[in-house]
Design a protein around this motif. Structure first.
Motif, short mmCIF file in Angstrom:
data_model
loop_
_atom_site.label_atom_id
_atom_site.label_comp_id
_atom_site.label_asym_id
_atom_site.label_seq_id
_atom_site.Cartn_x
_atom_site.Cartn_y
_atom_site.Cartn_z
N ARG A 270 0.84 -1.22 0.00
CA ARG A 270 0.00 0.00 0.00
C ARG A 270 0.86 1.25 0.00
O ARG A 270 0.63 2.18 -0.80
CB ARG A 270 -0.91 -0.02 1.23
CG ARG A 270 -1.56 1.31 1.57
CD ARG A 270 -2.37 1.22 2.85
NE ARG A 270 -2.86 2.53 3.27
CZ ARG A 270 -2.23 3.33 4.12
NH1 ARG A 270 -1.06 2.97 4.64
NH2 ARG A 270 -2.74 4.50 4.45
N SER A 271 1.87 1.30 0.87
CA SER A 271 2.73 2.48 0.96
C SER A 271 3.56 2.66 -0.31
O SER A 271 3.75 3.79 -0.77
CB SER A 271 3.66 2.35 2.17
OG SER A 271 2.93 2.34 3.38
N ARG B 157 2.75 1.76 -3.30
CA ARG B 157 1.86 2.26 -4.37
C ARG B 157 1.68 3.76 -4.26
O ARG B 157 1.60 4.47 -5.26
CB ARG B 157 0.51 1.54 -4.32
CG ARG B 157 0.54 0.13 -4.91
CD ARG B 157 -0.86 -0.42 -5.10
NE ARG B 157 -1.56 -0.61 -3.84
CZ ARG B 157 -1.48 -1.71 -3.10
NH1 ARG B 157 -0.71 -2.72 -3.51
NH2 ARG B 157 -2.16 -1.83 -1.99
N HIS B 158 1.61 4.27 -3.02
CA HIS B 158 1.50 5.72 -2.82
C HIS B 158 2.73 6.42 -3.39
O HIS B 158 2.63 7.48 -4.02
CB HIS B 158 1.36 6.04 -1.34
CG HIS B 158 0.02 5.67 -0.78
ND1 HIS B 158 -0.26 5.70 0.58
CD2 HIS B 158 -1.12 5.26 -1.38
CE1 HIS B 158 -1.51 5.33 0.78
NE2 HIS B 158 -2.06 5.05 -0.39
N ARG C 151 2.75 6.43 -7.18
CA ARG C 151 1.84 7.43 -7.74
C ARG C 151 2.36 8.85 -7.53
O ARG C 151 1.82 9.80 -8.09
CB ARG C 151 0.45 7.30 -7.10
CG ARG C 151 -0.26 5.99 -7.46
CD ARG C 151 -1.46 5.77 -6.59
NE ARG C 151 -2.07 4.45 -6.81
CZ ARG C 151 -2.91 3.87 -5.96
NH1 ARG C 151 -3.25 4.49 -4.84
NH2 ARG C 151 -3.40 2.68 -6.23
N SER C 152 3.37 8.97 -6.67
CA SER C 152 3.95 10.28 -6.39
C SER C 152 5.47 10.18 -6.44
O SER C 152 6.15 10.31 -5.41
CB SER C 152 3.48 10.77 -5.00
OG SER C 152 4.01 12.04 -4.72
N ARG D 221 4.28 10.87 6.09
CA ARG D 221 3.26 9.86 5.73
C ARG D 221 2.60 9.28 6.97
O ARG D 221 1.39 9.02 6.98
CB ARG D 221 3.90 8.76 4.89
CG ARG D 221 4.26 9.18 3.47
CD ARG D 221 4.69 7.98 2.63
NE ARG D 221 5.95 7.42 3.12
CZ ARG D 221 7.15 7.71 2.64
NH1 ARG D 221 7.25 8.59 1.65
NH2 ARG D 221 8.23 7.15 3.10
#
Length: 253
Positions: free
Chosen positions: A15-16, A18-19, A22-23, A79
């Motif tokens: 999950r992290s 993927r963040h 995307r950035s 985060r």
């Protein structure tokens, strides 16, 4: 229980990551400042700094790698702070998720992101003329020191991420860590510093870490520096890990 923890950590790590995917500006921003410092010191100040080596970029690189890590771990606190304020932790508490896996996912995300930034910085250093005859064992030793240092600083970053009141406060803690290499042997030999500054520089963790990495790159005997560097990294890591977990338990209790 261990299998449950590993599985939960892997899912949350994905999950992290993927963040971050995307950035990508997170990694780019982390790498830009150390690269800018490297360009500035090599091409502007390098000619005026006497280090006794044939290549200033080779002398400078270990300190730049430390600065890369110090600037990168601020995103861990950022985060983590956003997750705390967004109610993600409360949601996870209502699910069969190992509590410690939440923190470990953030820590491992920091490790992955910082390793990518370090590779980018080393790549730029190679373009600037950095060369080393270090073999596989020396490179593995350098990587081990940097991984330990990253984990130690990341667990420190967890604490403000859990306790900060504002997003600026969560990431501002990294500023003193970024400044620390400037009062070390990262840019100039400590022998050129005034007495009190030299005493501080020679007895803080960055100097031993930088000296150990520099000796490994130069294929020189590392002496006691590598053991002092490892002692600093492990000591900071253990204390930060314990304090971060105590803070975490208090926040979610």
């Amino acid at each position: 229980m261990n299998r449950h923890f590993v599985g939960d950590t892997a899912v949350l790590l994905g999950r992290s990551l993927r963040h971050i995917a995307r950035s990508p500006d997170t990694i780019i921003t982390t790498a830009i400042m150390p690269i800018a410092f490297m360009l500035l010191f090599v091409y502007v100040f390098g000619g005026a700094i006497e280090t006794g080596t044939d290549s200033y970029v080779k002398y400078l690189l270990p300190g730049i790698l430390v600065i890369t890590i110090a600037s990168g771990i601020s995103y861990t606190a950022f985060r983590l702070f956003l997750d705390m304020k967004g109610g993600i932790f409360e949601r996870f508490q209502s699910m069969p998720v190992a509590r410690s896996s939440v923190l470990w996912a953030h820590v491992l995300t920091s490790l992955v992101a910082n390793l990518i930034s370090l590779v980018v910085v080393v790549g730029v250093a190679l373009i600037m003329g950095f060369r080393t005859g270090a073999g596989v064992s020396q490179w593995l030793a350098v990587a081990g020191i940097l991984v330990l240092f990253t984990l130690a600083l990341t667990w420190i970053a967890v604490i403000p991420g859990l306790t900060a009141k504002t997003v600026d406060g969560a990431s501002a803690f990294s500023y003193p860590l970024i400044f620390l290499p400037f009062v070390s042997s990262a840019f100039v030999p400590t022998e050129s510093m005034p007495g009190p500054v030299r005493a501080f520089a020679e007895h803080q963790p960055v100097t031993s870490i930088v000296n150990a990495i520099r000796d490994l790159f130069s294929q020189q005997p590392v002496g006691s520096d590598i053991w002092i560097a490892l002692a600093w990294c492990v000591g900071i890591l253990v204390l930060a890990y314990l304090f971060a977990n105590v803070t975490y338990r208090r926040r979610i209790s």
